[in-house]
Motif scaffolding. Structure first.
Motif, short mmCIF file in Angstrom:
data_model
loop_
_atom_site.label_atom_id
_atom_site.label_comp_id
_atom_site.label_asym_id
_atom_site.label_seq_id
_atom_site.Cartn_x
_atom_site.Cartn_y
_atom_site.Cartn_z
N LEU A 166 16.49 165.13 74.36
CA LEU A 166 15.32 164.28 74.14
C LEU A 166 15.72 162.83 74.34
O LEU A 166 16.77 162.40 73.86
N ASN A 217 11.07 177.63 74.87
CA ASN A 217 9.70 177.14 74.65
C ASN A 217 9.35 177.06 73.16
O ASN A 217 8.22 177.31 72.76
N LEU A 219 9.57 174.29 71.41
CA LEU A 219 9.30 172.90 71.07
C LEU A 219 7.88 172.71 70.57
O LEU A 219 6.92 173.09 71.23
N ASP A 220 7.76 172.13 69.37
CA ASP A 220 6.46 171.72 68.83
C ASP A 220 6.27 170.25 69.22
O ASP A 220 6.72 169.35 68.51
N ALA A 221 5.63 170.02 70.36
CA ALA A 221 5.57 168.68 70.95
C ALA A 221 4.89 167.67 70.03
O ALA A 221 5.35 166.54 69.90
N THR A 222 3.82 168.08 69.37
CA THR A 222 3.10 167.15 68.48
C THR A 222 3.83 166.99 67.16
O THR A 222 3.98 165.87 66.64
N TYR A 225 6.92 164.80 67.53
CA TYR A 225 6.51 163.40 67.69
C TYR A 225 6.21 162.79 66.31
O TYR A 225 6.63 161.68 66.00
N TYR A 270 2.30 158.58 80.74
CA TYR A 270 2.32 159.19 79.41
C TYR A 270 2.28 158.19 78.26
O TYR A 270 2.24 158.59 77.11
N ARG A 275 2.64 162.81 71.51
CA ARG A 275 3.36 164.07 71.57
C ARG A 275 4.61 163.88 72.40
O ARG A 275 4.75 162.88 73.12
N ILE A 276 5.51 164.81 72.31
CA ILE A 276 6.71 164.78 73.15
C ILE A 276 6.33 165.28 74.54
O ILE A 276 5.68 166.31 74.68
N ILE A 277 6.73 164.54 75.56
CA ILE A 277 6.40 164.91 76.94
C ILE A 277 7.50 165.82 77.47
O ILE A 277 8.67 165.49 77.43
N GLU A 278 7.11 166.99 77.99
CA GLU A 278 8.06 167.93 78.57
C GLU A 278 7.66 168.27 80.00
O GLU A 278 6.63 167.83 80.48
#
Length: 509
Positions: A166, A217, A219-222, A225, A270, A275-278
């Motif tokens: 990250l 997969n 990752l909890d993007a929100t 963040y 972005y 949220r985390i960008i993937e």
């Protein structure tokens, strides 16, 4: 031994501190004394102490100003304030500058020795962490450039199932300064490394984290963040975070790192995302858009008088440009070319006054001032809707209400009133209120409360305290916030926050 400097304009107090406190038994040694702020600053520069015991009321510069100057040079120095002032505002200021303790005069020796024990343990822990950090930092630097030869033997101890890199970037004038980067790194280390959820590093002036993953997969993007948002005590949209794909071997984290680097190159797309960008969010690359055809579509949407078609063509056109060009400069250049072609044709073919088109010339220069893709979209839509309404296609009232709604979404935390909005959009406030209610179904104040409560839900889900959330959404009275929150959602904000935390814990299982 930790080095200490005593700063007080009263010599007797300095002597009492020197004699009465058992400095050595707590791992400290007094190496200097100062009677005013400027003398203390010079002593700090020469001796570089680990701890300074400071009075607030000093000649020349006061204790807070002294700490502020030192903080510009050193984020690690510890401070104890010894003061005769019990004012809460003083203590609050001390906290904001990272002061370790605020002790009132006359000094209780037991109290100051208790603080010395705590600070000593803190310094020892930081020293141990720094030693380990330098080891991990060297190792990660090797891995990121994919140099697999002669890796440290300690590499084997980082035996995780999956690894993901990250990268974090702040949007502030001094975001690239070493002091800021080190401060961010320290906060992230406390969050990730203390939980054994990742290893924090700085590489090429970027703060990064090698995340410990348990499955692909995952990752909890929100959620992630929100964790970083809370850890760094930042506002939404003040930073962007991107991640590369998960890899199964630590020697492959260079691949994840460079995927994240490539995402960061397209940060303009972005910025503002919470949220985390993937990689799954990456919309590159696509076929090159035909700017001429795009300008034709935009012209016909205005000429046909279809507001919905205009919005759809604008959205599709901007997306196709973003998909192909990716970088900020290229997106803005292509968008400027697209709109210039459309405006030129509109001037030649449509019965819009010449000066109405002239008013839109600033649009091209404003495009290059936009900080992110979202604001670029809003700017262009606002300006094209203005042209649309001037062409007589639809009533100006619809466009103004749309602008008011957009303004509320962006400025909900401010003291918004219909009178202020009426002045901004050149409307009578009473008429604007009637028009607003006819379009939205709610009085303006009710609608504003709903927006604030919707924003508050997100902040509560991120773990912020209720009084912090109330302040951030523009409600200074916490009791009023409680009342409005319960009225809108049927439950108290504290209950909503607790349930959100429980739901996140359950979903994590």
């Amino acid at each position: 031994m930790g080095k200490v400097i005593l700063v007080d304009d009263e010599k007797l107090i300095r002597q009492e501190l020197l004699v009465m406190v058992d400095w050595k038994s707590h791992g400290f040694e007094v190496i200097g004394e100062a009677s005013n702020g400027r003398e203390a600053l010079l002593l700090y520069t020469d001796l570089r102490p680990d701890l300074m015991v400071i009075d607030i009321c000093l000649p020349d510069i006061n204790g807070f100003q002294l700490i502020e100057e030192i903080r510009k040079l050193d984020s690690d120095c510890q401070f104890i304030i010894v003061s005769g002032h019990a004012d809460f505002s003083y203590a609050k200021t001390a906290i904001s500058w990272g002061v370790n303790a605020y002790i009132l005069k006359p000094v209780d020796v037991n109290e100051i020795e208790t603080e010395l024990m705590r600070i000593g343990k803190l310094m020892q822990k930081k020293s141990e962490r720094s030693a380990g950090e330098s080891k991990w930092g060297r190792m990660i630097s090797l891995l990121l450039v994919n140099e697999q030869a002669n890796l440290p033997a300690s590499l084997q101890s980082l035996n995780w199932q999956l690894y993901r890199v990250l990268l974090l970037k702040l949007y502030s004038p001094d975001c690239n300064s070493r002091v800021v980067l080190e401060a961010i790194k320290l906060k992230l280390m406390r969050h990730f490394e203390d939980r054994e959820e990742g290893v924090v590093f700085i590489h090429d002036s970027t703060v990064g984290v090698v995340l410990r993953e348990t499955r692909l997969n995952n990752l909890d993007a929100t959620g992630l963040y929100c964790e970083i948002l809370k850890t760094l005590a930042l506002e939404n949209g003040q930073f962007i975070a991107v991640v590369g794909e998960a890899v199964e071997s630590i020697v492959d984290i260079g691949k994840s790192y460079y995927e994240a680097v490539n995402l960061l190159k397209n940060e303009f797309l972005y910025r503002g995302e919470t949220r985390i960008i993937e990689r799954s969010a990456n919309i590159l690359p696509q076929e090159a858009p035909d700017i001429g055809i795009l300008s034709e579509k935009l012209y016909y949407a205005i000429d046909l008088g279809s507001r919905s078609l205009l919005r759809r063509v604008l959205e599709e056109g901007l997306l196709s440009i973003a998909q192909y060009y990716g970088t900020e400069r290229a997106i803005k250049a292509a968008t400027s070319q697209w709109l210039s072609l459309m405006l030129t044709r509109l001037l030649k073919m449509n019965n819009i006054a010449y000066f109405d088109i002239q008013d839109t010339e600033s649009l091209i220069s404003d495009i290059f001032k936009q900080p992110n893709f979202q604001t670029l979209q809003r700017l262009i839509e606002d300006r094209l809707m203005l042209i649309f309404d001037r062409s007589g296609s639809q009533c100006r009232d619809d466009m103004v209400i749309a602008q008011v709604l957009d303004f509320v979404e962006c400025h909900y935390s401010e003291n918004l009133k219909l009178k202020t909005l009426g002045e901004k959009f050149h409307y009578n406030s009473a008429y604007l209120g009637q028009l607003f209610r006819s379009v939205t179904g709610d009085p303006f104040r009710t609608y504003l409360d709903k927006v604030r409560i919707r924003k508050a839900k997100v902040l509560l889900e991120c773990g912020l305290k209720v009084h912090e959330v109330a302040a951030r959404v523009g409600i200074s009275n916490v009791n009023y916030f409680h009342m409005k929150f319960k009225k809108n959602l049927g439950k108290k904000p504290s209950h909503y926050k607790a349930k959100s935390s429980k739901d996140r814990g359950t979903s994590a299982l």
